[in-house]
Design an enzyme around this catalytic site. Sequence first.
Site, short mmCIF file in Angstrom:
data_model
loop_
_atom_site.label_atom_id
_atom_site.label_comp_id
_atom_site.label_asym_id
_atom_site.label_seq_id
_atom_site.Cartn_x
_atom_site.Cartn_y
_atom_site.Cartn_z
CG ASP A 96 -0.16 -0.23 2.53
OD1 ASP A 96 1.06 0.01 2.59
OD2 ASP A 96 -0.81 -0.65 3.52
CD GLU A 118 0.41 -6.72 3.28
OE1 GLU A 118 1.08 -7.30 4.14
OE2 GLU A 118 0.46 -5.48 3.11
CD GLU A 132 0.33 4.31 4.78
OE1 GLU A 132 1.51 4.50 5.12
OE2 GLU A 132 -0.60 5.06 5.13
CG HIS A 208 5.64 4.17 11.72
ND1 HIS A 208 5.21 2.98 12.24
CD2 HIS A 208 5.35 4.12 10.39
CE1 HIS A 208 4.68 2.24 11.30
NE2 HIS A 208 4.74 2.90 10.16
NE ARG A 210 2.97 9.86 5.32
CZ ARG A 210 3.81 10.72 4.81
NH1 ARG A 210 3.71 11.99 5.09
NH2 ARG A 210 4.78 10.33 4.01
CG HIS A 240 9.77 6.52 11.98
ND1 HIS A 240 9.90 7.60 11.15
CD2 HIS A 240 9.41 5.48 11.19
CE1 HIS A 240 9.65 7.23 9.90
NE2 HIS A 240 9.35 5.94 9.90
#
Length: 375
Positions: A96, A118, A132, A208, A210, A240
């Site tokens: 993604d 996936e 994603e 991590h 967003r 991260h």
Amino acid sequence: MMKIMSVFGTRPEGIKMAPVVQALEQDPDIESIFVNTAQHRDMLDQVLHLFDITSDYDLNLMKEGQSLEDLTNRLIDKVSKVIEKEEPDLVLVHGDTTTTFVGAYAAYLQKVPVGHVEAGLRTHNIYSPFPEEINRQLVSKIATYHFAPTNRNKENLLRENVSGDNIQVVGNTVIDALLEISRRTSNLPNELENILATGKKTILLTMHRRENLEALQSVYRAIHRIVAANDDVQVIFPIHKNPVIREMALDEIGGNTDIYLIEPLEYEQFIHVMKNVYLIITDSGGIQEEAPGLGIPVLVARDTTERPEGVEAGTLRLVGTSEDIIVLETQRLLSNEDSYKMMSEVQNPFGQGDSANKIVAYIKRNVGQGLLVSK
């Protein structure tokens, strides 16, 4: 001879596609071409070295501070040129990321069939996770060849009018990678070995996403309260590279001697740390699949997950980013042995370690046999 091109460029993609690339390279009937966009540079390089994989094309697109718009523009230009030159029979993308979407779209523009590894994961909220979720939905519209990790993922695709003939449930290749690496001898630094040898219950924290940036303070306060309330608990937090995450972590929990802020770990080291922790608090996607393979309970610090199979099976618990809920659910696992066993002893719903071989076998049976759009 069939020519299969794999396009990926981030660390998670590298981990999950490494078993597929290895299986493609080992098959005498397949010419395997690997295009590394290097959307993640150093982190992906570590993974490729670990699995002894060398790219045929390195697009070197990592650029500090680049926007998604800038990355997308540069990707479409460079990936398209490689596809035009190589003329593959099939382009494989994974998951993604921006590389995933652009790789699929570039192949589509040249009428090259796309296989999506996936496939079928969904939160059904195009802004969670961002970007994603929309990437995976768009790729499903482009791809002809869908490798779904679970039956739930297949059902998602069927509801979106994807032909069942073009969906294969194969498990998740991350389990292939996990099992290979977990069997290797641990090479953890002495510092980490000493932390894990204290006898305390270790919580592994990774944050991590967003969409979680604004909620990080709440998560950090929860971690601080958990450690303060339990003398026998410690936390390892590989931070991260995002400077916002780093600055906030140092401000909120940097001074606590039972919270170890460390640099991001190489994949092999990370797996061996996972093997030795008591539980994991994370907003990562891949860890939700990996940890159950090691018998480690996972508290997912997100409001949604595209891996509901883990929640239904009992290996994952969705806790969001509320400080009080994270504390409550963590304390439950720390103090209630029955609750802990209910999560840690469930069979992993995401695969048994043979996904890459299933993917390659399916490609060999079906490419050119009418299931895929011809060039």
